[in-house]
Design a protein around this motif. Structure first.
Motif, short mmCIF file in Angstrom:
data_model
loop_
_atom_site.label_atom_id
_atom_site.label_comp_id
_atom_site.label_asym_id
_atom_site.label_seq_id
_atom_site.Cartn_x
_atom_site.Cartn_y
_atom_site.Cartn_z
N UNK A 20 0.82 -1.21 0.00
CA UNK A 20 0.00 0.00 0.00
C UNK A 20 0.85 1.27 0.00
N UNK A 21 1.88 1.25 0.82
CA UNK A 21 2.72 2.44 0.93
C UNK A 21 3.37 2.77 -0.41
N UNK A 22 3.92 1.74 -1.02
CA UNK A 22 4.61 1.94 -2.30
C UNK A 22 3.63 2.38 -3.38
N UNK A 100 1.33 -8.70 -9.77
CA UNK A 100 2.30 -7.59 -9.86
C UNK A 100 1.75 -6.23 -9.42
N UNK A 101 0.46 -6.03 -9.50
CA UNK A 101 -0.07 -4.70 -9.18
C UNK A 101 -1.44 -4.86 -8.52
N UNK A 102 -1.48 -5.57 -7.37
CA UNK A 102 -2.77 -5.86 -6.74
C UNK A 102 -3.56 -4.62 -6.41
N UNK A 103 -2.88 -3.55 -6.03
CA UNK A 103 -3.63 -2.36 -5.62
C UNK A 103 -4.29 -1.64 -6.78
N UNK A 138 -3.23 -9.99 0.97
CA UNK A 138 -2.37 -9.08 1.76
C UNK A 138 -2.75 -7.64 1.48
N UNK A 139 -2.95 -7.34 0.22
CA UNK A 139 -3.31 -5.98 -0.15
C UNK A 139 -4.67 -5.58 0.45
N UNK A 144 -7.95 -2.66 4.68
CA UNK A 144 -8.82 -2.63 5.86
C UNK A 144 -8.11 -1.92 7.01
N UNK A 145 -6.83 -2.26 7.17
CA UNK A 145 -6.08 -1.66 8.28
C UNK A 145 -5.97 -0.15 8.12
#
Lengths: 448, 179, 557
Positions: A20-22, A100-103, A138-139, A144-145
């Protein structure tokens, strides 16, 4: 000629963007934020509709238009089902996106869910994509977090849950109502339509089923605008009022007897020949191509002479293929027996037929038996006629089946026979021939 | 993808299938999924996965227990279970690892059918069977979606590309046997 | 009022909401179909009903044009409206029909010579009407093993199955017991049950009717008769007060099976297993076949006229001495006509002779279906097996109430008999032994009664005490009217002649009455309708295939 700058695959070699950060550091989720703050759901739909985006799952239905089929003012719940079942042989573009790009996919999911006022998005993913599934989960957990899924996303009024739901290795779960039945816990027998999922879908509520690549496109369209999207690809044929164009970029998969199998993102409309020669490294082992499938098993075959068709929504149809399908190109070389190739596909469709409706259940099994008998050296000339006829008459296009698997089963059969008739006739007369058949062996009857 | 048409004999590994009931943590995980769906039946597939991952099969008692949790008849659960050809009966449970070898077009064009035969021969099993030491179950798969790495295979749910490279299959089998 | 055009024939379907199959039926046209059934969800999976559908438009100038859809569509999932055009035998439909049948026969075994369904098989019938004469299949057929123990009453010939899924939907949607399911997929799909959970519910045999082919078979009927040798009578089941309409199938006076007969006013499409299998007593060789007279010198067989004569003599004598000590007991399985005749005879003797209802068996509570998956009754009821295990309580009570204000039941009769208050009685007890068997204590109650006449199917403690034993009619031997729980009066037709030398109950009562002629149910209905206001709807004499409601009888439980 300047190479096309990937959009969907722009983070392919930037693994830091998988978290997420990236992703945010790369500018991700700004589009979502802006949409939630400044756009209504209907405005998002309008942008997508006006962009001309057509579904990337194989049917090519205009995405924004499909969203407008939802009943207005419905009290809910409304569902988004993400069709990541991707089981069409030779296809792997969604795998790349989720690995490669889940977000990017998730931002598309949330945007689309917002547009259609969905309360829950079910991410239906094929079992075989274990790595991609874990990456997506994971993403999702990260979101959610961070308060970007669940209640009041990014402090807005909009809430959404995303639930990952794994399949169990059945191709028909990629059919939208087969997916819905599978999601609901039943055998994946596609439903009769009407009602269509937008009216009565998952759990009998209004549902939109979208492909992950389609949803990834949604992010970029909302970010850069429909005009940008329309600047890529192929506009509609002015002579055909029903042509919705082939806008945007497409992930093309290349496999088979090529030197560089892989994935490449290009504006829609690249020809099969260019895809093969420029991006696929040409036919392997210095050989020539005999033919190819332009868009997964279900689209049927092209001969080498037909490789100049553009791989857009109209091109493959001009040479008698079913359509663009998943834009997954698999090439086979001149030493390959078309009978072996056809056998492989017939075996696939007979194995994957859900068995619900008579023409497909019996037809796919019959076609396989005939092709197997041909391979055993007991084929007759009239078998070709029977195969063509059966293939012609099963499917939603003649109206005889509930879903399009049967069309997909029939198209390879009839295109193989019609385009490679001489090779079939020779095979009937002389058997498999003396040359090596590129690693494909005779299978015993009933081997599935 | 093997369907249990009743043609396969009872595997020697069947003796190791535990009796019921479902382990408490598996049961808890199934129940924890219920709020995510508007119908109980929707938890069927996730429940089957949870059961098989632990038990290496879905025995009849597990089918009954899942049916009970989800307010279904055992037949309804079994209907779904048997559709997929993914879930094993107690008479033929999975080994520790499941090795799937893709046989669809892109892989077949690069020798997948031979690779599958060779693997069966090397492991001493029929396709669908489990090695005597219980380590590996060999399955055929339809397109795994790893076509750029054809011929490809999958161990449980992780892809392995280019399984035709020299010695790669042998090394893989060795690793799988070591467990 | 909506008009639908079926093969260019206009048919008015009123304001009913129909699909193409139903609309075509109204026009007398058969659209072949397998998976569709009016009582089950629509799946449109067999593809047998593919037809061409279009719309007939009339423009302002009055010009008629028909626009047909380009593809065939399943008739069962396509609703019709005013102006819908259906073509069932033009080239596209014909082609689709032929192909569907060819497909179904690819793996279908050539079992007709050994298959129960032959003669009433829709695969046979449609192949003959809509299929091709030859198959192009030269490859091997699938031969999955049969499942003879899929249920205690049902046998599955797996290879005959055409995967219409009616049976599975029945167990999920109507019985709710959900025992049947499909295993595997594609051409390997089969019907099966889950181990340890066989097809064992009270409605299980309905799947045999629903199966369009001979895949599901009734063990009870298996290999007993060829259906074309059977004669079929419209009748009513007497197992409970639901009064399911049935077909009684018999050959040469032997009943071989019961099947439900569709009746939207009675039970709908189905019947329960207990009712369906409740005919065996009819053929039982242990049935009473002779009229017996018991005296100090032992028991002798007599002919029916003598038996009737003795009854008239004894009952008449007792009634003239003290009518209040003469009782007539009416079986709840008597028809309205029989009850009418017997009651008339009783009243002919005296207005003070006592009329009592016989034993009414009530088992538990009404059993509704479907069940939910935990076995509890679901809120939307589709079928009920009623606790009252009697065929015609309301019909008999309706007759008795006309003749006698006081309501007397079986217990009151037995009590009177035990208390020495009965001099003579005639007990009509023709209920199936599966439902009711008179107990020893009932026989004992009759110990002190001077004259006992008993009509019975089988020897029992009652016949042991009887001075005259009259063989009773089984349900399959009687033309008459039964009234169910809702007051629906239905006509049941006889299938079999009574045993050689015996007469039907009704005929026996006519003889008691001294009336000439044969029992004619229609005429008797008119008599009853004229005399008793509650039975007025019976004046139609022909009650139609669905029966008529007698509202006033409904609450005479």
């Amino acid at each position: 000629m300047a190479a096309f700058e990937p959009v969907l695959l722009r983070r392919l070699n930037r693994p830091e963007c998988k978290n997420l950060e990236g992703y945010r550091a790369d500018g991700g989720y700004r589009t979502l934020e802006r949409a939630l703050k400044e756009m209504s759901p209907d405005q998002v739909t309008t942008v997508v509709k006006d962009s001309g985006l057509r579904g990337r799952g194989g049917a090519g239905f205009p995405t924004g238009l499909k969203w407008t089929f939802l009943p207005k003012g419905h009290p809910g719940p409304i569902y988004l089902c993400v069709n990541c079942d991707e089981s069409e042989p030779c296809t792997f573009n969604n795998r790349y996106l989720i690995e490669c790009d889940p977000h990017q996919v998730l931002e598309g999911i949330i945007l689309a869910s917002y547009a259609i006022r969905a309360t829950t998005a079910y991410f239906y993913v094929r079992y075989e994509y274990g790595s991609g599934t874990r990456t997506m989960q994971r993403a999702i957990d990260e979101l959610y977090a961070a308060g970007m899924l669940g209640k009041n996303i990014l402090g807005s009024e909009y809430s959404l849950d995303v639930v990952v739901h794994r399949g169990a290795a059945a191709y028909i779960c990629g059919e939208e109502t087969g997916l819905i039945e599978s999601l609901e816990g039943k055998r994946a027998w596609p439903r009769i339509k009407p009602p269509f999922p937008a009216i009565e879908g998952a759990f009998r509520k209004p549902t939109i089923v979208n492909n992950p690549e389609t949803l990834a496109n949604v992010v970029n369209i909302v970010e850069r605008g429909g005009e940008w999207f329309k600047s890529l690809g192929v506009p509609p044929d002015p002579k055909n009022p029903r042509d919705a164009g082939s806008y945007g970029s497409k992930l093309y998969c290349i496999s088979g007897h090529v030197n560089k199998p892989g994935i490449v993102e290009l504006p829609m409309g690249v020809t099969l020949r260019e895809l093969l020669e420029v991006h696929g490294g040409g036919v392997w082992k210095g050989r020539k191509a005999k033919g190819a499938i332009p868009g997964g098993n279900s689209m049927g075959f092209c001969t080498e002479a037909e490789f100049d068709i553009p791989l857009d929504f109209n091109g493959p149809g001009k040479v008698g293929c079913l359509g663009l399908g998943t834009a997954a190109v698999t090439v086979f070389d001149e030493t390959t027996s078309i009978v072996d190739v056809l056998h492989n596909l017939c075996r696939f469709f007979a194995h994957e037929s859900c068995g619900q409706c008579t023409p497909c259940r019996e037809g796919t099994a019959w076609m396989l038996k005939i092709v197997e008998r041909i391979k055993r050296g007991q084929g007759r000339l009239e078998d070709l006629a029977i195969l063509e006829e059966v293939a012609d008459k099963i499917g939603i296009m003649p109206g005889t089946t509930i879903c399009g698997l049967a069309d997909g089963a029939g198209w390879p059969v009839k295109t193989a026979i019609r385009k490679f008739r001489d090779e079939f006739k020779t095979y009937l007369r002389e058997g498999p021939g003396k040359g090596p058949s590129a690693g494909m062996r005779l299978q015993m009857a009933g081997g599935h | 993808m093997s369907h249990h048409h009743g043609t396969r004999e009872v595997s020697p590994h069947a003796a190791h299938v535990p009796p019921g009931p479902l382990p408490a943590d598996i049961r808890e995980q199934i129940v924890a999924l219920l709020p995510r769906y508007p119908s109980k039946q929707a938890v069927t597939l996730p429940a089957l996965h949870l059961a098989q991952d632990r038990l290496r099969c879905v025995p009849p008692w597990a089918v009954r227990e899942i049916a009970d949790i989800l307010d279904l008849s055992p037949a309804e659960v079994h209907d779904t279970l048997s559709f997929y050809g993914f879930f094993r009966p107690a008479s033929d449970p999975l080994g520790k690892k499941r090795l799937w070898i893709c046989r669809s077009l892109a892989c077949a064009l690069r020798g997948a059918d031979q690779i599958l035969d060779q693997a069966a021969h090397k492991l001493g099993v029929e396709v669908g069977g489990t090695t005597a030491d219980g380590a590996i179950t060999l399955e055929l798969a339809e397109c795994l979606g790893a076509c750029e790495g054809a011929p490809a295979c999958m161990v449980d749910d992780e892809h392995i590309h280019h399984i035709d490279q020299d010695g790669k299959m042998d090394r893989l089998v060795e690793d799988l046997r070591k467990g | 009022m909506a008009t639908v055009y079926v093969n260019d024939r206009a048919v008015d379907i009123g304001d009913e909401r129909l699909n193409c199959v139903q609309a075509a039926q109204r026009a007398g046209v058969t659209i072949p179909h397998y998976c569709w059934h009016a009582a089950l969800s629509v799946v449109a999976s067999c593809r047998m009903c593919l037809v061409e559908v279009g719309e007939r438009k009339v423009d302002e100038k009055g010009e008629v044009s028909t626009v047909m859809q380009p593809k065939v569509v399943p008739g069962c999932q396509t609703p019709v409206k005013d102006g819908t055009v259906i073509r069932t035998s033009d080239a596209k439909s014909k082609d689709a029909q032929q192909r569907t049948l060819e497909s179904l026969l690819l793996n279908h075994p050539l079992d007709c010579p050994v298959c129960d369904k032959a003669g009433e098989c829709l695969l046979q019938d449609y192949s003959f009407q809509f299929g091709k004469a030859e198959s192009r299949m030269v490859d091997e057929k699938r031969t999955p093993p049969n499942k003879p123990d899929i249920g205690p009453h049902v046998n599955l010939f797996t290879d005959r199955c055409i995967m219409c899924s009616r049976c599975v939907r029945f167990t999920r949607e109507v019985s709710g017991t959900a025992e049947l399911h499909i295993v595997n997929r594609g051409t390997h799909a089969e019907i099966d049950v889950f181990e340890g959970h066989p097809l064992d519910n009270k409605l299980s045999l309905n799947v045999v009717d629903l199966c369009p082919v001979g895949a599901l078979a009734s063990k009870d009927f298996l290999y007993t008769q060829r259906v074309w040798n059977l004669k079929s009578a419209n009748a009513v089941c007497g197992g409970c007060s639901t009064g399911c309409s049935v077909h009684v199938d018999s050959n040469k006076d032997i009943v071989y099976r019961l099947r439900p007969r569709f009746n939207p006013r009675a039970q709908g499409h189905f019947m329960c297993d207990a009712g369906r299998l409740g005919y065996h007593h009819v053929n039982d060789p242990a049935r009473l076949r002779q009229y017996l007279v018991r005296g100090e010198n032992g028991t002798r067989a007599v002919d029916w006229a003598e038996a009737a004569g003795i009854c008239r003599e004894k009952l008449g004598a007792a009634a003239s001495r003290d009518p209040g000590r003469v009782w007539f007991v009416f079986s709840p399985s008597m028809t309205v006509e029989e009850a009418w005749l017997l009651a008339n005879y009783a009243r002919q003797l005296s207005p003070f002779v006592k009329l009592a209802m016989g034993a009414i068996v009530v088992e538990g509570a009404d059993d509704t279906f479907p069940k939910d998956r935990k076995g509890r009754p679901a809120p939307q009821v589709k079928f009920t097996i009623r606790a009252e295990k009697a065929a015609n309580v309301r019909g008999v009570r309706g007759v008795l109430a006309h003749f006698q204000k006081e309501r007397l039941d079986y217990q009151q009769f037995l009590q009177a008999a035990r208390g020495g208050q009965v001099d003579a009685c005639l007990i009509s007890q023709g209920q199936s032994p599966a439902i009711y068997k008179p107990g020893v204590e009932e026989g004992d109650a009759l110990a002190g009664v001077a004259f006992v006449a008993v009509q019975e199917l089988f020897a029992s403690p009652l016949t042991d005490r009887a001075h005259v034993v009259v063989p009773a009619s089984a349900f399959s031997e009687v033309d008459g009217t039964w009234v169910n729980h809702a007051g629906l009066a239905q006509a049941k037709r006889a299938s079999c002649a009574p045993w050689r030398g015996t007469r039907t109950d009704g005929q026996f009562y006519l003889e008691l009455l001294g009336r000439k002629g044969l029992v004619h149910a229609g005429n008797l209905r008119r008599e009853v309708a004229k005399a008793i206001p509650g039975f007025k709807p019976l004046e139609a004499a022909d009650l139609g295939e669905y029966g008529v409601f007698c509202e006033k009888l409904k609450d005479l439980a």
